[in-house]
Design a protein around this motif. Structure first.
Motif, PDB file in Angstrom:
ATOM      1  N   CYS A  96       0.868  -1.167   0.000  1.00 46.93           N
ATOM      2  CA  CYS A  96       0.000   0.000   0.000  1.00 46.93           C
ATOM      3  C   CYS A  96       0.916   1.231   0.000  1.00 46.93           C
ATOM      4  CB  CYS A  96      -0.861   0.031   1.252  1.00 46.93           C
ATOM      5  SG  CYS A  96      -1.633  -1.524   1.633  1.00 46.93           S
ATOM      6  N   PRO A  97       0.337   2.407  -0.221  1.00 50.60           N
ATOM      7  CA  PRO A  97       1.189   3.611  -0.205  1.00 50.60           C
ATOM      8  C   PRO A  97       1.978   3.757   1.098  1.00 50.60           C
ATOM      9  CG  PRO A  97      -0.910   4.130  -1.209  1.00 50.60           C
ATOM     10  CD  PRO A  97      -1.030   2.733  -0.683  1.00 50.60           C
ATOM     11  N   GLY A  98       1.448   3.281   2.211  1.00 49.01           N
ATOM     12  CA  GLY A  98       2.193   3.366   3.468  1.00 49.01           C
ATOM     13  C   GLY A  98       3.198   2.244   3.629  1.00 49.01           C
ATOM     14  N   THR A  99       2.805   1.015   3.253  1.00 42.71           N
ATOM     15  CA  THR A  99       3.690  -0.123   3.532  1.00 42.71           C
ATOM     16  C   THR A  99       4.861  -0.215   2.566  1.00 42.71           C
ATOM     17  OG1 THR A  99       2.368  -1.684   2.249  1.00 42.71           O
ATOM     18  CG2 THR A  99       1.821  -1.465   4.583  1.00 42.71           C
TER      19      THR A  99
ATOM     20  N   LEU B  29      -2.868  17.178  15.638  1.00 46.02           N
ATOM     21  CA  LEU B  29      -2.976  17.740  14.287  1.00 46.02           C
ATOM     22  C   LEU B  29      -4.413  17.893  13.819  1.00 46.02           C
ATOM     23  CD1 LEU B  29      -0.026  15.662  13.506  1.00 46.02           C
ATOM     24  CD2 LEU B  29      -0.079  17.923  12.443  1.00 46.02           C
ATOM     25  N   GLY B  30      -5.353  17.371  14.584  1.00 53.92           N
ATOM     26  CA  GLY B  30      -6.749  17.490  14.176  1.00 53.92           C
ATOM     27  C   GLY B  30      -7.036  16.750  12.897  1.00 53.92           C
ATOM     28  N   THR B  31      -6.250  15.718  12.606  1.00 56.27           N
ATOM     29  CA  THR B  31      -6.448  14.961  11.379  1.00 56.27           C
ATOM     30  C   THR B  31      -6.266  13.481  11.674  1.00 56.27           C
ATOM     31  OG1 THR B  31      -5.849  14.868   9.046  1.00 56.27           O
ATOM     32  CG2 THR B  31      -4.041  15.022  10.599  1.00 56.27           C
ATOM     33  N   ALA B  32      -6.638  12.641  10.703  1.00 55.22           N
ATOM     34  CA  ALA B  32      -6.530  11.199  10.888  1.00 55.22           C
ATOM     35  C   ALA B  32      -5.273  10.682  10.203  1.00 55.22           C
ATOM     36  CB  ALA B  32      -7.766  10.514  10.311  1.00 55.22           C
ATOM     37  N   LEU B  33      -4.912   9.444  10.521  1.00 53.06           N
ATOM     38  CA  LEU B  33      -3.765   8.823   9.861  1.00 53.06           C
ATOM     39  C   LEU B  33      -4.004   8.756   8.365  1.00 53.06           C
ATOM     40  CD1 LEU B  33      -2.783   5.636  11.889  1.00 53.06           C
ATOM     41  CD2 LEU B  33      -1.597   7.830  11.832  1.00 53.06           C
ATOM     42  N   GLY B  34      -2.955   8.977   7.605  1.00 54.10           N
ATOM     43  CA  GLY B  34      -3.023   8.870   6.154  1.00 54.10           C
ATOM     44  C   GLY B  34      -1.616   8.758   5.626  1.00 54.10           C
ATOM     45  N   TRP B  71       4.065  16.854   8.173  1.00 50.44           N
ATOM     46  CA  TRP B  71       3.876  15.804   9.186  1.00 50.44           C
ATOM     47  C   TRP B  71       3.720  14.460   8.483  1.00 50.44           C
ATOM     48  CZ3 TRP B  71      -0.890  13.056   9.545  1.00 50.44           C
ATOM     49  CH2 TRP B  71      -0.923  12.094  10.561  1.00 50.44           C
ATOM     50  N   GLN B  72       2.902  14.441   7.408  1.00 48.30           N
ATOM     51  CA  GLN B  72       2.652  13.160   6.750  1.00 48.30           C
ATOM     52  C   GLN B  72       3.872  12.660   5.979  1.00 48.30           C
ATOM     53  OE1 GLN B  72      -0.147  11.696   3.465  1.00 48.30           O
ATOM     54  NE2 GLN B  72      -1.533  12.067   5.161  1.00 48.30           N
ATOM     55  N   GLY B 138      -9.098   3.487   4.523  1.00 48.45           N
ATOM     56  CA  GLY B 138      -9.246   2.213   5.223  1.00 48.45           C
ATOM     57  C   GLY B 138      -9.284   2.400   6.721  1.00 48.45           C
ATOM     58  N   LEU B 139      -8.119   2.635   7.316  1.00 49.62           N
ATOM     59  CA  LEU B 139      -8.047   2.738   8.775  1.00 49.62           C
ATOM     60  C   LEU B 139      -8.852   3.919   9.298  1.00 49.62           C
ATOM     61  CD1 LEU B 139      -4.242   2.055   9.328  1.00 49.62           C
ATOM     62  CD2 LEU B 139      -6.133   0.546   9.952  1.00 49.62           C
ATOM     63  N   SER B 140      -8.669   5.090   8.675  1.00 48.80           N
ATOM     64  CA  SER B 140      -9.242   6.307   9.253  1.00 48.80           C
ATOM     65  C   SER B 140     -10.677   6.544   8.808  1.00 48.80           C
ATOM     66  CB  SER B 140      -8.384   7.515   8.870  1.00 48.80           C
ATOM     67  OG  SER B 140      -7.067   7.335   9.321  1.00 48.80           O
TER      68      SER B 140
END
Lengths: 205, 172
Positions: A96-99, B29-34, B71-72, B138-140
């Protein structure tokens, strides 16, 4: 927050994220391909556990007013077309873009090519975005979430959904324990299924 | 107890701990993981050397500066550092190309490199079209009960399953 502080926080959070992705083995290409071929379910185990924990975290944080949700808008065209292309890419990349960054950290050489292609892909989209935007926004519905649509408090739905996911994972673990999917080299590559012996090889006795 | 030197942790434990990373993301950060928008920040920043006019594209300008964008980028660089540390601690260091590719595609090293490049291109093109990837949607997105994210994740699995069953040989 200053950019410098944000970068330090990002590095620390990313290091934890990468450490956990590596321990979960979900960055392994064989795990991704195995999931898409329904031969291994490690990816689903990690993913659903992550969603479940996120649901509980956000139920608590929004419940106490510590956080405000920031969901993405429902854009049917963009979500479905983009999701399909993304899925094709994930299967071909085995990441994935992260992995893909976890693959680089662990030492896979082809991940550098995935990364380079990814940066070019994101750049290509950036140049095309002004042209694509009207199509992507077609039939856009704004930031629709299940709690808003059903008129149920977020925390209630979130905790309920988390419970369903946990129950599904308990069932998955009972059906097949996760350790059976790790593989001898911990890369998620399992030995081929033993072929049924040909009839002629079976002794006549 | 899971040890730092273990090669594999329970996927449920590791996954749940990943989910807990939403706490600092929302709190600070007031944001979700991405992950995938960092590729725009990286790509547009590199392209700016050759094409300063890229700032004229609103989408590029929105990704070039600011704490959340960098940050990302730092987050995904941190992912490489964390995976490096974990694999060295456990001895599960990887070299070359994963053996699954030979089994699934029959391609050699060069062929796999070309395939990986095309795969990365499609992956980020798709993620930017959908405005999120396995992390963001997905996660967020699913943890926020976002309908768009449910649709994107379903489409992502459909694309992945179709590709892996039609194009690849069985991996076991």
């Amino acid at each position: 927050m200053s950019v410098f502080a944000a970068i330090l926080l990002g590095l620390a959070m990313g290091a934890a994220f990468g450490f956990l992705l590596e321990k979960a083995r979900v960055f392994e290409p064989a795990v991704i391909l195995g999931q898409f071929q329904f031969r291994s379910f490690l990816m689903l185990r990690v993913f659903l556990a992550g969603v479940a924990a996120g649901l509980v975290v956000l139920a608590v944080m929004t419940g106490f007013g510590w956080a405000k949700l920031s969901p993405k808008a429902l854009l049917p065209m963009a979500d479905i077309a983009g999701g399909l292309v993304l899925g094709v890419g994930i299967a071909l990349a085995g990441a994935c873009p992260g992995t893909v960054l976890a693959q680089i950290g662990a030492g896979y050489k082809d991940a550098w090519f995935t990364l380079a292609g990814g940066i070019l892909g994101a750049l290509a989209f950036t140049y095309a975005e002004p042209t694509l935007r009207p199509v992507l926004d077609m039939a856009g519905q704004g930031k629709l979430t299940l709690d808003v649509v059903t008129g149920t408090p977020f925390w209630m739905l979130a905790l309920g959904f988390a419970a369903v996911l946990v129950a599904a994972l308990v069932g998955l673990e009972r059906w097949r324990p996760w350790r059976e999917e790790i593989g001898a080299e911990a890369d998620g590559l399992l030995p081929p299924h033993p072929a049924a012996p040909p009839a002629a090889a079976v002794p006549a006795e | 107890m899971p040890r730092l030197t273990d090669k594999a942790w329970s996927p449920y434990l590791a996954g749940a701990l990943i989910g807990l990373l939403q706490i600092p993301a929302f709190l600070f950060l007031g944001t979700a993981l991405g992950a995938s928008s960092s590729f725009v920040t990286a790509g547009a920043s590199l392209a700016e050397f050759l094409d300063p006019g890229i700032r004229g594209i609103r989408y590029a300008a929105a990704h070039l500066d600011g704490a959340k964008n960098w940050w990302q980028v730092a987050l995904v660089i941190g992912v490489a550092i964390g995976a490096f540390a974990s694999s060295r601690l456990s001895g599960a260091v990887r070299r070359g190309v994963a053996p699954v590719w030979q089994r699934a595609t029959g391609l050699g090293r060069g062929g796999r490199f070309a395939m990986a490049f095309a795969a990365g291109f499609l992956m980020l093109l798709g993620a930017r079209i959908a405005d999120g990837c396995t992390s963001g949607h997905g996660l967020s997105g699913m943890a926020q009960l976002s309908l768009g994210s449910f649709a994107a994740v379903a489409a992502m699995f459909a694309g992945g399953i179709l590709t892996a069953t039609l194009l690849f040989r069985p991996v076991r």
